[in-house]
Design an enzyme around this catalytic site. Structure first.
Site, mmCIF file in Angstrom:
data_model
loop_
_atom_site.group_PDB
_atom_site.id
_atom_site.type_symbol
_atom_site.label_atom_id
_atom_site.label_comp_id
_atom_site.label_asym_id
_atom_site.label_seq_id
_atom_site.Cartn_x
_atom_site.Cartn_y
_atom_site.Cartn_z
ATOM 1 N N ARG A 55 -11.907 36.770 38.192
ATOM 2 C CA ARG A 55 -11.734 38.066 38.835
ATOM 3 C C ARG A 55 -12.479 39.138 38.057
ATOM 4 N NH1 ARG A 55 -5.361 38.159 39.191
ATOM 5 N NH2 ARG A 55 -5.659 37.233 37.139
ATOM 6 N N ASP A 57 -13.993 42.607 36.924
ATOM 7 C CA ASP A 57 -13.366 43.921 36.916
ATOM 8 C C ASP A 57 -14.208 44.921 37.713
ATOM 9 O OD1 ASP A 57 -11.462 45.778 36.262
ATOM 10 O OD2 ASP A 57 -11.862 45.771 34.109
ATOM 11 N N TYR A 115 -21.203 34.995 30.619
ATOM 12 C CA TYR A 115 -21.364 36.393 30.998
ATOM 13 C C TYR A 115 -22.543 36.964 30.219
ATOM 14 C CZ TYR A 115 -17.001 37.051 33.602
ATOM 15 O OH TYR A 115 -16.009 36.999 34.544
ATOM 16 N N ARG A 207 -16.501 42.845 27.261
ATOM 17 C CA ARG A 207 -16.805 44.263 27.070
ATOM 18 C C ARG A 207 -16.234 44.785 25.756
ATOM 19 N NH1 ARG A 207 -14.586 46.888 32.355
ATOM 20 N NH2 ARG A 207 -15.061 48.792 31.179
#
Length: 311
Positions: A55, A57, A115, A207
Site C-alpha cells: 500500500r 503512501d 523501492y 522515506r
C-alpha cells in the site's frame, strides 16, 4: 463468486502518485485502488476488490505495482489491459493483465521488493518535468561516501522501529525486517537514485531512512549516530521523513522471479554504490512482507486474513 466460477487476474500497474492519496481506499479522497475498482465495476457490473502487493503512501509513485482480482469466468474473453486503460485516468496505467494461478496472492506471495528514491543534486531550480518525482534537498551538495557508510549500518536483519511512522500494522515479526541491500546509481543528470531491497517495509521506512541518509550527507548526523539511532529503536531521535515525491515502488519479486524457481532467493542487482560487492540475498517473506509504506493502520480486505495482521 466462488473460485470455481472465477479467474484470478494478475495486474502490473504504474502510476504517478502525485494526485493520489495513496493506494488504499480512504473515504472521500482519490486513491489508486478506488480508481481501479471503479473501472472494474463498470466492466464486471458489480463491486470487485483489488489486492495490491503493497500500500504505497500518499504521493508515492509506482513503476511496477502488482495486484490481483477475481473476474467472473464468463468474462474470460475480456482484454483486461485494454479495457481498464480505456477507463482509467492517464496517471495510472495497467502495464499487463494475465490469468494467474487460482491461489496467487499479490501481497502474501511477494518475496521482496525494491523501492527507489531519487534526489536532485544541483543548485537552482528543479527541471519542471522532474519536479513531481525528485527531492531537491538544500544544500544539494551531499557527502556521498558518508551516506554509503551510514547505509551499510542498516543492511541486514534489524529492529527498524526508529525508522517507522505510526500506523504500521505489526504481525509476529513486530518491527524486525531484513534490509537486503541499499545501493545508489546515477540517474539522468543531475539526479542520484538510491535503491532499497527488503523482505518488507514498515510505514514510511524507506522515506525515514532516506531522510536520515541525507542528514548524514549534510553533516548533521554521522554514520556512528545512525547505528545508535537504529539500536535505540526510538523514532523521536531520528531525522525527519523525506518527502513522498522522490519515492517509487520499482519491483516486486515473486517465487517465479527468483533464481532457482519457487525456492530461490532474490538477489540485489547492485551494491551500495551500484556494484555487486555489497549485494545480499533477500530473506523469504512472511505474511506481513508486503505491508509497504502504509497510509493507515487498519482497513482493506484480504481473502486470506492473517489473525496477527491487518492489511
Amino acid at each position: 463468486m466462488t473460485a470455481l466460477n472465477t479467474t484470478r487476474i494478475k495486474l502490473m500497474l504504474a502510476y504517478d502518485g502525485t494526485d493520489f492519496c495513496g493506494w488504499q481506499h480512504q473515504g472521500g479522497v482519490r486513491t489508486v485502488q478506488s480508481d481501479v475498482e471503479a473501472a472494474l465495476a463498470k466492466i464486471i457490473g458489480e463491486p470487485t476488490h483489488v489486492q495490491a502487493a503493497g500500500r504505497t503512501d500518499s504521493g508515492v509513485h509506482a513503476l511496477a505495482q502488482c495486484a490481483h482480482f477475481d473476474a467472473p469466468a464468463r468474462l474470460s474473453h475480456v482484454p483486461w489491459e485494454k479495457a481498464l486503460n480505456g477507463l482509467l485516468a492517464p496517471d495510472v496505467r495497467v502495464l499487463s493483465a494475465r490469468a494467474a494461478a487460482p491461489g496467487f496472492h499479490a501481497q502474501f506471495d511477494a518475496r521482496s521488493k525494491i523501492y527507489a528514491y531519487t534526489i536532485w543534486l544541483e543548485r537552482g531550480p528543479v527541471n519542471p518535468l522532474r519536479r513531481r518525482f525528485v527531492w531537491a534537498p538544500r544544500p544539494p551538495r551531499l557527502d556521498l561516501a558518508a551516506m554509503d557508510e551510514a547505509a551499510a549500518v542498516l543492511i541486514g536483519t534489524h529492529d527498524f522501529n526508529s525508522f517507522r511512522n505510526l500506523g504500521t500494522p505489526l504481525g509476529d515479526r513486530g518491527t524486525v525486517r531484513t534490509l537486503a541491500g541499499i545501493w545508489r546509481e546515477p540517474g539522468a543528470p543531475p539526479e542520484m537514485v538510491w535503491r532499497f531491497q527488503a523482505n518488507g517495509f514498515l510505514k514510511q521506512m524507506v522515506r525515514n531512512i532516506m531522510g536520515c541518509l541525507v542528514a548524514v550527507g549534510r553533516g548533521k548526523v554521522t554514520p556512528a549516530d545512525v547505528r545508535l539511532i537504529l539500536e535505540k529503536r526510538d523514532r523521536s531521535i531520528a531525522p525527519p521523513t523525506a518527502p513522498a515525491m522522490g519515492l517509487c515502488m520499482e519491483r516486486v519479486f515473486y517465487p517465479e522471479d527468483l533464481p532457482g524457481g519457487p525456492e530461490g532467493q532474490a538477489a540485489c542487482p547492485g551494491g551500495l554504490s551500484g556494484g555487486p560487492q555489497n549485494a545480499r540475498p533477500a530473506a523469504a517473506a512472511s505474511k506481513d512482507a508486503a505491508h509497504d509504506e502504509h497510509q493507515m493502520a487498519g482497513g482493506g480486505h484480504s481473502p486470506r486474513p492473517d489473525p496477527h495482521e491487518r492489511g
